[in-house]
Structures are given as C-alpha cells and as structure tokens.
Design an enzyme around this catalytic site. Sequence first.
Site, PDB file in Angstrom:
ATOM      1  N   ASP A  33       2.292  -6.093   2.716  1.00 32.84           N
ATOM      2  CA  ASP A  33       2.847  -5.126   3.666  1.00 32.84           C
ATOM      3  C   ASP A  33       3.342  -5.764   4.968  1.00 32.84           C
ATOM      4  OD1 ASP A  33       2.479  -2.284   2.590  1.00 32.84           O
ATOM      5  OD2 ASP A  33       0.509  -3.138   2.197  1.00 32.84           O
ATOM      6  N   GLU A  85       5.070  -3.711  12.914  1.00 30.93           N
ATOM      7  CA  GLU A  85       4.615  -2.887  14.045  1.00 30.93           C
ATOM      8  C   GLU A  85       3.096  -2.733  14.082  1.00 30.93           C
ATOM      9  OE1 GLU A  85       5.169   1.543  13.978  1.00 30.93           O
ATOM     10  OE2 GLU A  85       5.934   1.146  15.971  1.00 30.93           O
ATOM     11  N   ASP A  86       2.474  -2.745  12.916  1.00 33.24           N
ATOM     12  CA  ASP A  86       1.038  -2.475  12.875  1.00 33.24           C
ATOM     13  C   ASP A  86       0.194  -3.624  13.407  1.00 33.24           C
ATOM     14  OD1 ASP A  86       1.312   0.119  11.847  1.00 33.24           O
ATOM     15  OD2 ASP A  86       1.814  -0.743   9.894  1.00 33.24           O
ATOM     16  N   LEU A 143       0.843  -1.205   0.000  1.00 38.78           N
ATOM     17  CA  LEU A 143       0.000   0.000   0.000  1.00 38.78           C
ATOM     18  C   LEU A 143       0.873   1.250   0.000  1.00 38.78           C
ATOM     19  CD1 LEU A 143      -2.526  -1.069   2.791  1.00 38.78           C
ATOM     20  CD2 LEU A 143      -2.922  -1.077   0.301  1.00 38.78           C
ATOM     21  N   CYS A 196       8.053   1.017  11.952  1.00 36.76           N
ATOM     22  CA  CYS A 196       7.162   0.022  11.338  1.00 36.76           C
ATOM     23  C   CYS A 196       7.796  -1.356  11.217  1.00 36.76           C
ATOM     24  CB  CYS A 196       6.773   0.443   9.923  1.00 36.76           C
ATOM     25  SG  CYS A 196       6.680   2.182   9.659  1.00 36.76           S
ATOM     26  N   HIS A 239      -0.015   7.441   9.800  1.00 36.76           N
ATOM     27  CA  HIS A 239      -0.141   7.031  11.201  1.00 36.76           C
ATOM     28  C   HIS A 239       0.322   8.166  12.124  1.00 36.76           C
ATOM     29  CE1 HIS A 239       0.387   2.633   9.822  1.00 36.76           C
ATOM     30  NE2 HIS A 239      -0.806   2.694  10.379  1.00 36.76           N
ATOM     31  N   ARG A 275      -6.710   4.477   9.726  1.00 35.68           N
ATOM     32  CA  ARG A 275      -6.560   3.051  10.082  1.00 35.68           C
ATOM     33  C   ARG A 275      -7.042   2.716  11.496  1.00 35.68           C
ATOM     34  NH1 ARG A 275      -2.398   0.933   6.899  1.00 35.68           N
ATOM     35  NH2 ARG A 275      -2.515   1.910   4.844  1.00 35.68           N
ATOM     36  N   ARG A 296      -4.575  -5.872   5.247  1.00 32.53           N
ATOM     37  CA  ARG A 296      -3.623  -6.177   6.309  1.00 32.53           C
ATOM     38  C   ARG A 296      -4.268  -6.843   7.527  1.00 32.53           C
ATOM     39  NH1 ARG A 296       0.846  -2.050   7.675  1.00 32.53           N
ATOM     40  NH2 ARG A 296       1.655  -4.073   8.322  1.00 32.53           N
TER      41      ARG A 296
HETATM   42  C1  CIR Z   1       0.714   0.540   4.900  1.00 32.26           C
HETATM   43  O1  CIR Z   1       0.195   1.445   4.239  1.00 32.26           O
HETATM   44  O2  CIR Z   1       0.094  -0.089   5.750  1.00 32.26           O
HETATM   45  C2  CIR Z   1       2.160   0.207   4.649  1.00 32.26           C
HETATM   46  N1  CIR Z   1       2.461   0.413   3.263  1.00 32.26           N
HETATM   47  C3  CIR Z   1       3.059   1.049   5.516  1.00 32.26           C
HETATM   48  C4  CIR Z   1       2.878   0.805   6.973  1.00 32.26           C
HETATM   49  C5  CIR Z   1       3.802   1.629   7.805  1.00 32.26           C
HETATM   50  N2  CIR Z   1       3.663   1.265   9.168  1.00 32.26           N
HETATM   51  C6  CIR Z   1       3.870   2.088  10.187  1.00 32.26           C
HETATM   52  O3  CIR Z   1       4.070   3.273   9.996  1.00 32.26           O
HETATM   53  N3  CIR Z   1       3.758   1.581  11.405  1.00 32.26           N
END
Ligand code: CIR
Length: 256
Positions: free
Chosen positions: A61, A66-67, A19, A251, A164, A133, A86
């Site tokens: 992704d 971290e997410d 993404l 991340c 974020h 998100r 995700r």
């Molecule tokens: C996303 O859009 O979910 C990924 N391309 C990037 C996530 C980055 N994660 C973060 O900042 N914790």
Amino acid sequence: YRFTHAITRKPGVGITAGLRAVDIGAPDLDLMLAHHADYIAALRSTGAEVVELDALADFADAVFVEDTALCLPRGAVVMRPGAPSRLGEAGLMAPHLAALYDDVRVISGAESYIEGGDILTTEREILVGRSARTNAAGVAELRERVADWGLPVREVFTPPGVLHFKTDCSLLDAETVLATQRLAASGCFDGYRVIHTAAGEEACANAIRFNDLVIMPDGFPKTRDILVAAGFAVRVVGNSECAKLDGGMSCLSLRF
Ligand code: CIR
C-alpha cells in the site's frame, strides 16, 4: 496557503495485495500507473516541485503516502500507521521529510496509532478522526508533538465503516469543506462552509485543493458540476484502480 512541494511514490507490482475493505477485484498496475502520472502532472501544473519516490517492494500500500506523515508549514510528523502491514512505511518516509524540513518529529509510543488519512488540516486547526487505524493514544501523542506549532488538535468523528476521516471530506479553501452528508451531519464542520457531495457520489469526497486546482476522481459529474458552479477550477483524474483499495486523491501525496 500555497503548496510548494508534494511527495508521491510509484505503485509497484505488489499493489494487487493492497488492503481493501471489500474485494471488488485486483487493481491493474498499468492503468494505475497511467492515472498516477496524470495526478502528478496535475500537481506539477500548479508550479509545485513533485518528488517521485520509487515503489517499495515490501509494502503493497506504499503508493498511499499520505498515511505515513503529517506535513505542516512549520514541520512534519512521522505517523504510526494502525494497519500492521503498513507500520514500516512511515520510517521509510522519514529521511525524505528530513531532506525537505528542518523539523521532523515522530509518533513513537508503542500504543499510539495514527494515519495521515485521518487528519484534515485547515488554516486554524488540525481535525483528527479516530478510526480503525487511529486511536486515542495516537491523537494524544500528535497533540503533544505539534503543541508549539500554533494549530490546535481537535478530535472529530469518523463514520462507522469508513476507512479514514478524510475518506469522507476534503478542504477546498480556508473556509470551505467538501463532505458527505453522513460526515457533515456529525457537526464537525460547524463554522466552516460545507459543500455536500451529490447523492450517490459519496465516493468522491476525498479530493484535494492543490494551489489553484481542485483535483477530484473521475466519474462523479454531479459533484464536479457543483464545484465548478461554486467557482473552483476542477481537474478530474482517473481513480478506478486506487478506489479498489479504498484510496483516493489525498492518499497519493504529502503536500506542503
Ligand atoms: C489502506 O487500506 O491502507 C489502503 N489500501 C488505502 C489507504 C488510503 N489512504 C488514505 O485514504 N489516506
């Protein structure tokens, strides 16, 4: 606080479908793998144990671990990512957390959405920014899940158009935050010492303090100099490929 562990996941061939808010070209997997290896070496150089999970073919992704979870001293919470592509990553992280934690809780409400990138934990509180998100139900459920762990949850502001909350800030030590002007202007860090990213270098606000190091993306010399002058031991790691997918230093790992 000293970290003893980090969990990472290798980027896979699917990363080109990751993404991104703005398409500035596909990331190069080989270069991303080289940067990822440098990042892991930096974490390990502080004495922590670093888990390296295999790439997940079905989740473009998944390198951005971290997410998927919030890792606290007393336990971990499995998130419910708000990006539909995700959502399934979080459940796949749960067994790895269970292997390292006695207490793993789960955000499970059908309407609750929350990603780790929106959460900044300090020694006194958990700051959560609502974003595209992370929604109110996700924040409310997190507050319930961690109620007995001694850290209050405080809802804060994520600037419009920013992926974020932590895209725009990092914790550098118990009292000090690195933040963009646009985020700090909201007042969310009143009571903390704030170091601003240099003008034009907002994209390096997502750094991490990991034990004795501050790990920040390469290419932001003015902010690096500010941090060095403030007494931090700065390690620079290439981030050009993750940056194409709006990803930064925090991340790429879960740290506890
Ligand atoms: C996303 O859009 O979910 C990924 N391309 C990037 C996530 C980055 N994660 C973060 O900042 N914790």
